[in-house]
Design an enzyme around this catalytic site. Sequence first.
Site, PDB file in Angstrom:
ATOM      1  CG  HIS A 149      -1.980  -1.062   1.145  1.00  0.00           C
ATOM      2  ND1 HIS A 149      -2.811  -1.355   2.203  1.00  0.00           N
ATOM      3  CD2 HIS A 149      -2.334  -1.917   0.147  1.00  0.00           C
ATOM      4  CE1 HIS A 149      -3.623  -2.341   1.870  1.00  0.00           C
ATOM      5  NE2 HIS A 149      -3.351  -2.693   0.639  1.00  0.00           N
ATOM      6  CG  PHE A 395       1.036 -10.022   4.529  1.00  0.00           C
ATOM      7  CD1 PHE A 395       1.126 -10.357   5.874  1.00  0.00           C
ATOM      8  CD2 PHE A 395       0.738 -11.008   3.623  1.00  0.00           C
ATOM      9  CE1 PHE A 395       0.933 -11.673   6.295  1.00  0.00           C
ATOM     10  CE2 PHE A 395       0.541 -12.322   4.026  1.00  0.00           C
ATOM     11  CZ  PHE A 395       0.644 -12.656   5.368  1.00  0.00           C
ATOM     12  CB  CYS A 396       0.146  -3.160   4.236  1.00  0.00           C
ATOM     13  SG  CYS A 396      -0.284  -2.684   5.926  1.00  0.00           S
ATOM     14  CB  ALA A 397       0.177  -6.424  -0.259  1.00  0.00           C
ATOM     15  CB  CYS A 415      -3.193  -5.332   7.718  1.00  0.00           C
ATOM     16  SG  CYS A 415      -2.780  -4.978   5.996  1.00  0.00           S
TER      17      CYS A 415
END
Length: 478
Positions: A149, A395-397, A415
């Site tokens: 992100h 995982f902020c993805a 997350c």
Amino acid sequence: MSVRPNAASAPASASSAASFSAASSATDDPACGAPLPVLGRDVTVPLVTGGEVTYAALDYAASAPALQRVWDDVATYAPYYGSVHRGAGYLSQLSTDLFENSRRTVADFLGCRADDQVVFTRSTTDSLNLLASALPAGCQVFVFETEHHASLLPWRDARVTYLDAPRTPEAAVATLERALAARDQGDPALVCVTGASNVTGELWPVRELAAAAHAHGARIVLDAAQLVPHHAVDLTDLDVDWIAFSGHKLYAPFGSGVLAGRADWLRDAEPYLAGGGASRKVARRTDGGVDVDWHTTAARHEAGSPNVIGVYAIASACKALTEAGFDALAARERRLVAEVRTGLAAIPEVTVLSLFGDEAPRVGVLSFVVEGWNSSHFAAALSAEYGIGVRDGLFCAHPLVRTLLDGDPQEPGECGAPEAEPGERSLNAIRVSFGAGTPDEHVERFVRAVRELVSDGARWNYRTEDGRCVPDRDAAAA
């Protein structure tokens, strides 16, 4: 060896500031298979099943432990801390030299060109937001949906084209080339790409993507947060325009980051923050307003009192890793990656996530799911029953993890928050990550723990509390 400047000597110079780097602890030789000394390597934690165990920190992709070398260097400097660029006193001059010498160290570490700027920020996220604020008018941004992100989200004020997740490195290059060929050719353009995925650990074809960007008149920024701790990164050799990374991934605590690269867009943009340090001259006008003459150097985007200790920690880490030798560090890490992959491959219920396939080279970052397990439950059991710290969630993805798990990339999620009770499937994953400070025993314990949990189940009961899976008090599994 401790280096104590003589207060009666001449004012600080770059050479005296650099002397703090001599305050270093002995570094184990990674060529012999030994990890580099890090803080916390002897910390013990309690187990719900009784007793204590040395903590296995396997969440390096979030924040790596500080190198002992870095901590020792910072501790030696700390009594001489002073404000930079502003003071006439000895400690201020010493700190200023230390700060600017650290900038040169980082530039050398990254292979910067002579006219590049190194701007100190708070983190990778801050670095990329700074660059986003400096985009020229009409700039088009191209970014893969696979990005963290920090790379995916800063471009809100630009025209952004989000590219679908490629399934091979060649497909990544071809996808970018098609998108760039179709863009408005008269406008500036920027490509943002990761060097190594924070989810799969896979290495991206940075040099080829840079060549494609430049062939179509675009520039490229490399999110190197997961790359610089594991591999030597040379901005000139990769032919990227900017590199961004965070100190806390590079074994350097205290909340600093770096944006390094071409000066023109940064020099022409309004300061990222307006304030002292960014301005050269401020004068009142007769109409009551003020005229400001901004710096054209890196100081333009470093308003306020900088994080001198954080910056010095990054420089110390750069030196420590360079001296240890990235070839040896990478070779040891490849061995650990192979051990984890071989161990997980032997467990049918485990699926390791990958974009580019099993043979793709990667750094010490792997994400996986376990059949029949909620990822938060599994991660909680690793911690509570084995003393192993990993990460679970998205995982902020979010778009990437959803794609890898065959979910809807637009499906909401948080997350680290479980979306199911213990034992129920969720569209989250488990991530194990390691690096230069990871002992072999931690990796061996992790593989054994995964095998035992899958085979025998958890030995304790767990519940969801405040969005996390936690062990029940005094509730051993029947």
